[in-house]
Enzyme design. Structure first.
Site, PDB file in Angstrom:
ATOM      1  N   ASP A 211      -7.020   9.639  -0.863  1.00 26.43           N
ATOM      2  CA  ASP A 211      -6.200   9.159  -1.972  1.00 26.43           C
ATOM      3  C   ASP A 211      -7.089   8.777  -3.153  1.00 26.43           C
ATOM      4  OD1 ASP A 211      -3.831   9.505  -0.664  1.00 26.43           O
ATOM      5  OD2 ASP A 211      -3.548   7.404  -0.140  1.00 26.43           O
ATOM      6  N   HIS A 258      -7.684   2.508   0.903  1.00 34.24           N
ATOM      7  CA  HIS A 258      -7.743   2.085  -0.492  1.00 34.24           C
ATOM      8  C   HIS A 258      -8.657   0.885  -0.678  1.00 34.24           C
ATOM      9  CE1 HIS A 258      -3.456   3.952  -1.140  1.00 34.24           C
ATOM     10  NE2 HIS A 258      -4.363   4.829  -0.762  1.00 34.24           N
ATOM     11  N   CYS A 366      -1.610  -0.093  -7.784  1.00 34.56           N
ATOM     12  CA  CYS A 366      -0.992   1.002  -7.014  1.00 34.56           C
ATOM     13  C   CYS A 366       0.111   1.691  -7.811  1.00 34.56           C
ATOM     14  CB  CYS A 366      -0.380   0.471  -5.726  1.00 34.56           C
ATOM     15  SG  CYS A 366      -1.527  -0.280  -4.563  1.00 34.56           S
TER      16      CYS A 366
END
Length: 382
Positions: A211, A258, A366
């Site tokens: 990601d 993350h 986010c």
């Protein structure tokens, strides 16, 4: 304006803000369990683990939608809070772009190899990496988000027309055999995961998956958190693709995915970090930066839920702040101690409401994809 985004702290001009419309439920599968596995056992014993959502004898029916359906009132409040974020950006002079709406009839993602429920493009940071004048769509790590960047196509097309580069990293087949389980056994041994991955005629072995939120952007330097073979393969691709334009630094197992609730650059020379242990994982040149250690959260900082509602997000989700410039930071208005801490360090804090961040997952960083900032390819690590 033309796409230009090299960092997370110079003056923000344009941003994409995700949408919660249509966020109905979260169905577990192997990809979801692996993605949030570092949160499953709670933190410091204060928070319920996902294995405690319901009695152990009932865990086998964890994929029944009614078990995980998110309450309508909470969704309405989430949508209200996201729209409040949009209003705050506009008041600060930032242009806000939004994704396409999710058609209510679109309930599933289907490929030749698998099917999954679909979620709206709320956490739009995750599946895209903006590096300077280039849009890079990253290979998804969650099946239900496989086509999420499709909702951003009108925004990306406009930047492309204005001269942006636009690249899509190789898309994974994403069968059970695609995932490296190493992070599960080494970092979170007590989690609940499928014990019997199924073979598929579409198996190709381990694949690229990562990601954008695994990455820390600092001018011409990109720091990539790697916790499994999927991330490592994706970093191989990034190194080859970016050679001569960006320097890619590998950071091993700071967290399982993350890093934007773990280490946050607030301005050149200043980091907001979860705890001092974070410094041991960073490149040597970053360890000399001034650090602000986040106040530890407590269970009373968050809404409490009944009926075993799942709480997949980290209790440190409120570190997921976003800077509008090198002095101004958007922070959850419930985080009074963090607000005071930043104000004591001479930051201007803009308090923003976001109530159900642990229930739905995701914070201000986010939810956003900063597409135009004032900064360039600076050498912050030299």
């Amino acid at each position: 304006m033309r796409l230009n985004s090299f960092d997370d702290f110079t003056a923000l001009k344009e941003v994409v803000l995700g949408s919660a419309d249509g966020y109905a439920d979260r169905i577990h599968d192997l990809s979801f369990d692996m993605f949030i596995s570092d949160n499953l056992s709670g933190a410091k014993g204060y928070y319920p683990s996902i294995s405690e959502w319901r009695p152990s004898q009932e865990r086998d029916d964890r994929n029944e939608p009614h078990r995980l359906a998110l309450k309508k009132r909470f969704l309405e409040e989430l949508i209200e809070d996201v729209e409040g974020i949009a209003d705050s950006f506009r008041e600060l002079g930032v242009t806000v772009h939004r994704p396409l709406a999710l058609d209510p009839a679109a309930t599933d993602v289907t490929t030749p190899a698998w099917s999954a429920s679909i979620t709206p493009p709320l956490n739009c940071r995750d599946n895209t990496l903006i590096l300077g004048d280039e849009i890079i769509e990253t290979p998804p790590t969650l099946r239900d988000r496989y086509f999420e960047t499709q909702f951003l196509k009108p925004v990306f097309m406009e930047y492309f027309r204005q001269g942006a580069r636009w690249t899509t990293m190789p898309r994974p087949m994403m069968t059970d055999a695609s995932f490296d389980p190493a992070n599960l056994t080494s970092a979170a041994p007590n989690i609940e995961v499928p014990l019997d991955p199924q073979a598929s005629p579409y198996d190709v072995g381990l694949e690229l998956m990562i990601d954008g939120a695994n990455c820390l952007r600092l001018g011409r330097d990109l720091i990539v958190n790697i916790s499994n073979a999927n991330h490592a393969l994706a970093c191989d691709w990034l190194e080859r693709h970016l050679e001569g334009r960006f320097r890619v630094h590998r950071m091993h197992k700071l967290t399982q995915s993350h890093i934007d609730s773990v280490v946050i650059p607030l301005r050149p020379g200043t980091l907001l970090i979860r705890n001092e242990r974070v410094l041991d994982y960073l490149p040597q040149s970053l360890r000399g930066w001034d650090t602000i250690v986040s106040p530890s959260p407590s269970v009373d900082d968050y809404p409490q839920y009944e009926n075993d509602d799942p709480i997949p997000a980290s209790p440190y989700i409120d570190l997921n702040v976003i800077s509008v410039d090198e002095q101004t930071v958007l922070v959850n208005d419930a985080c009074k101690t963090l607000i005071r801490t930043l104000e004591d360090r001479k930051f201007t804090v803009v308090p923003i409401r976001h109530r159900h961040r642990r229930l739905f997952g995701g914070g201000f960083h986010c939810f956003t994809l900063d597409t135009v900032r004032a900064g360039g390819a600076e050498n912050y690590l030299d």
